[in-house]
Design a protein around this motif. Structure first.
Motif, PDB file in Angstrom:
ATOM      1  N   GLU A  48       0.817  -1.208   0.000  1.00 40.64           N
ATOM      2  CA  GLU A  48       0.000   0.000   0.000  1.00 40.64           C
ATOM      3  C   GLU A  48       0.856   1.266   0.000  1.00 40.64           C
ATOM      4  O   GLU A  48       0.356   2.348  -0.279  1.00 40.64           O
ATOM      5  CB  GLU A  48      -0.928   0.009   1.211  1.00 40.64           C
ATOM      6  CG  GLU A  48      -1.955  -1.100   1.194  1.00 40.64           C
ATOM      7  CD  GLU A  48      -2.783  -1.097   2.448  1.00 40.64           C
ATOM      8  OE1 GLU A  48      -3.435  -0.075   2.733  1.00 40.64           O
ATOM      9  OE2 GLU A  48      -2.786  -2.121   3.160  1.00 40.64           O
ATOM     10  N   GLY A  49       2.120   1.130   0.357  1.00 42.34           N
ATOM     11  CA  GLY A  49       3.033   2.267   0.314  1.00 42.34           C
ATOM     12  C   GLY A  49       2.812   3.287   1.409  1.00 42.34           C
ATOM     13  O   GLY A  49       2.368   2.963   2.510  1.00 42.34           O
ATOM     14  N   TRP A  50       3.106   4.539   1.088  1.00 43.53           N
ATOM     15  CA  TRP A  50       3.076   5.630   2.063  1.00 43.53           C
ATOM     16  C   TRP A  50       1.707   5.967   2.650  1.00 43.53           C
ATOM     17  O   TRP A  50       1.626   6.332   3.834  1.00 43.53           O
ATOM     18  CB  TRP A  50       3.641   6.912   1.448  1.00 43.53           C
ATOM     19  CG  TRP A  50       5.106   6.904   1.173  1.00 43.53           C
ATOM     20  CD1 TRP A  50       5.702   7.090  -0.043  1.00 43.53           C
ATOM     21  CD2 TRP A  50       6.178   6.751   2.108  1.00 43.53           C
ATOM     22  NE1 TRP A  50       7.075   7.046   0.088  1.00 43.53           N
ATOM     23  CE2 TRP A  50       7.383   6.835   1.398  1.00 43.53           C
ATOM     24  CE3 TRP A  50       6.222   6.536   3.486  1.00 43.53           C
ATOM     25  CZ2 TRP A  50       8.629   6.719   2.011  1.00 43.53           C
ATOM     26  CZ3 TRP A  50       7.453   6.414   4.105  1.00 43.53           C
ATOM     27  CH2 TRP A  50       8.640   6.505   3.365  1.00 43.53           C
ATOM     28  N   PRO A  51       0.597   5.949   1.875  1.00 42.74           N
ATOM     29  CA  PRO A  51      -0.658   6.510   2.391  1.00 42.74           C
ATOM     30  C   PRO A  51      -1.098   6.018   3.772  1.00 42.74           C
ATOM     31  O   PRO A  51      -1.329   6.838   4.665  1.00 42.74           O
ATOM     32  CB  PRO A  51      -1.677   6.189   1.298  1.00 42.74           C
ATOM     33  CG  PRO A  51      -0.851   6.193   0.043  1.00 42.74           C
ATOM     34  CD  PRO A  51       0.463   5.553   0.455  1.00 42.74           C
ATOM     35  N   PRO A  52      -1.220   4.703   4.027  1.00 37.66           N
ATOM     36  CA  PRO A  52      -1.696   4.320   5.359  1.00 37.66           C
ATOM     37  C   PRO A  52      -0.702   4.679   6.471  1.00 37.66           C
ATOM     38  O   PRO A  52      -1.112   5.059   7.567  1.00 37.66           O
ATOM     39  CB  PRO A  52      -1.901   2.809   5.272  1.00 37.66           C
ATOM     40  CG  PRO A  52      -1.246   2.367   4.029  1.00 37.66           C
ATOM     41  CD  PRO A  52      -1.046   3.551   3.155  1.00 37.66           C
ATOM     42  N   LEU A  53       0.568   4.573   6.196  1.00 38.67           N
ATOM     43  CA  LEU A  53       1.578   4.900   7.198  1.00 38.67           C
ATOM     44  C   LEU A  53       1.547   6.385   7.545  1.00 38.67           C
ATOM     45  O   LEU A  53       1.512   6.766   8.718  1.00 38.67           O
ATOM     46  CB  LEU A  53       2.965   4.501   6.706  1.00 38.67           C
ATOM     47  CG  LEU A  53       4.131   4.809   7.631  1.00 38.67           C
ATOM     48  CD1 LEU A  53       3.967   4.113   8.977  1.00 38.67           C
ATOM     49  CD2 LEU A  53       5.442   4.406   6.967  1.00 38.67           C
ATOM     50  N   GLU A  58      -0.051  10.825  10.931  1.00 38.82           N
ATOM     51  CA  GLU A  58      -0.515  12.201  10.733  1.00 38.82           C
ATOM     52  C   GLU A  58       0.607  13.106  10.231  1.00 38.82           C
ATOM     53  O   GLU A  58       0.835  14.204  10.743  1.00 38.82           O
ATOM     54  CB  GLU A  58      -1.141  12.754  12.016  1.00 38.82           C
ATOM     55  CG  GLU A  58      -2.363  11.973  12.452  1.00 38.82           C
ATOM     56  CD  GLU A  58      -2.983  12.476  13.744  1.00 38.82           C
ATOM     57  OE1 GLU A  58      -2.354  13.274  14.477  1.00 38.82           O
ATOM     58  OE2 GLU A  58      -4.122  12.057  14.024  1.00 38.82           O
ATOM     59  N   VAL A  59       1.299  12.624   9.207  1.00 40.55           N
ATOM     60  CA  VAL A  59       2.359  13.400   8.550  1.00 40.55           C
ATOM     61  C   VAL A  59       2.108  13.398   7.045  1.00 40.55           C
ATOM     62  O   VAL A  59       1.380  12.549   6.527  1.00 40.55           O
ATOM     63  CB  VAL A  59       3.774  12.828   8.846  1.00 40.55           C
ATOM     64  CG1 VAL A  59       4.069  12.875  10.344  1.00 40.55           C
ATOM     65  CG2 VAL A  59       3.917  11.407   8.311  1.00 40.55           C
ATOM     66  N   GLU A  60       2.725  14.351   6.361  1.00 42.01           N
ATOM     67  CA  GLU A  60       2.589  14.394   4.910  1.00 42.01           C
ATOM     68  C   GLU A  60       3.428  13.283   4.280  1.00 42.01           C
ATOM     69  O   GLU A  60       4.454  12.883   4.819  1.00 42.01           O
ATOM     70  CB  GLU A  60       3.035  15.757   4.391  1.00 42.01           C
ATOM     71  CG  GLU A  60       2.083  16.866   4.787  1.00 42.01           C
ATOM     72  CD  GLU A  60       2.411  18.172   4.088  1.00 42.01           C
ATOM     73  OE1 GLU A  60       3.011  18.148   2.990  1.00 42.01           O
ATOM     74  OE2 GLU A  60       2.065  19.221   4.651  1.00 42.01           O
ATOM     75  N   MET A  61       2.973  12.854   3.111  1.00 41.78           N
ATOM     76  CA  MET A  61       3.721  11.831   2.392  1.00 41.78           C
ATOM     77  C   MET A  61       5.002  12.432   1.823  1.00 41.78           C
ATOM     78  O   MET A  61       4.975  13.535   1.270  1.00 41.78           O
ATOM     79  CB  MET A  61       2.884  11.230   1.259  1.00 41.78           C
ATOM     80  CG  MET A  61       1.893  10.219   1.757  1.00 41.78           C
ATOM     81  SD  MET A  61       1.162   9.269   0.427  1.00 41.78           S
ATOM     82  CE  MET A  61       0.045  10.470  -0.233  1.00 41.78           C
ATOM     83  N   PRO A  62       6.101  11.715   1.934  1.00 39.76           N
ATOM     84  CA  PRO A  62       7.358  12.220   1.361  1.00 39.76           C
ATOM     85  C   PRO A  62       7.315  12.193  -0.165  1.00 39.76           C
ATOM     86  O   PRO A  62       6.508  11.479  -0.769  1.00 39.76           O
ATOM     87  CB  PRO A  62       8.412  11.252   1.891  1.00 39.76           C
ATOM     88  CG  PRO A  62       7.686  10.107   2.474  1.00 39.76           C
ATOM     89  CD  PRO A  62       6.259  10.483   2.654  1.00 39.76           C
ATOM     90  N   ASP A  63       8.195  12.945  -0.760  1.00 47.40           N
ATOM     91  CA  ASP A  63       8.281  13.024  -2.226  1.00 47.40           C
ATOM     92  C   ASP A  63       9.219  11.966  -2.798  1.00 47.40           C
ATOM     93  O   ASP A  63       9.698  12.118  -3.912  1.00 47.40           O
ATOM     94  CB  ASP A  63       8.755  14.415  -2.654  1.00 47.40           C
ATOM     95  CG  ASP A  63       7.718  15.484  -2.363  1.00 47.40           C
ATOM     96  OD1 ASP A  63       6.515  15.158  -2.376  1.00 47.40           O
ATOM     97  OD2 ASP A  63       8.114  16.639  -2.120  1.00 47.40           O
TER      98      ASP A  63
END
Length: 90
Positions: A48-53, A58-63
């Motif tokens: 699922e990658g970054w989104p659920p983590l 409660e942080v923005e997804m890294p680029d």
């Protein structure tokens, strides 16, 4: 040490038996999910990658792309073969 702790103690030296290892793993996950409050525990599929983590933390997804290291092959090659060698000296 990792081999002894995980393979010997947790998986009863039967980690290579897929059904047994899967059962032990799933039982552990169920136990953790029972004991830890849902608001404090994230259980997700790494695919699922970054989104659920990031949502959970409660942080923005890294680029940057989600890491895809520690493949099954890397795991076996790096850790367990070392452990097997020390546990079974010739």
């Amino acid at each position: 040490m990792g081999y002894q702790t995980v393979v010997a103690q947790i998986f009863d030296n039967r980690m290579s038996e897929r059904d047994h290892a899967t059962r032990v793993f799933r039982e552990h996950i169920a136990e953790v999910q029972t004991e830890v409050p849902a608001r404090r525990l994230l259980t997700f599929d790494l695919h699922e990658g970054w989104p659920p983590l990031c949502d959970f933390l409660e942080v923005e997804m890294p680029d940057i792309p989600f890491p895809k290291t520690n493949s099954s092959r890397e795991f076996v090659d790096a850790e367990w073969k070392q452990g097997e060698a020390s546990a079974n000296p010739t």
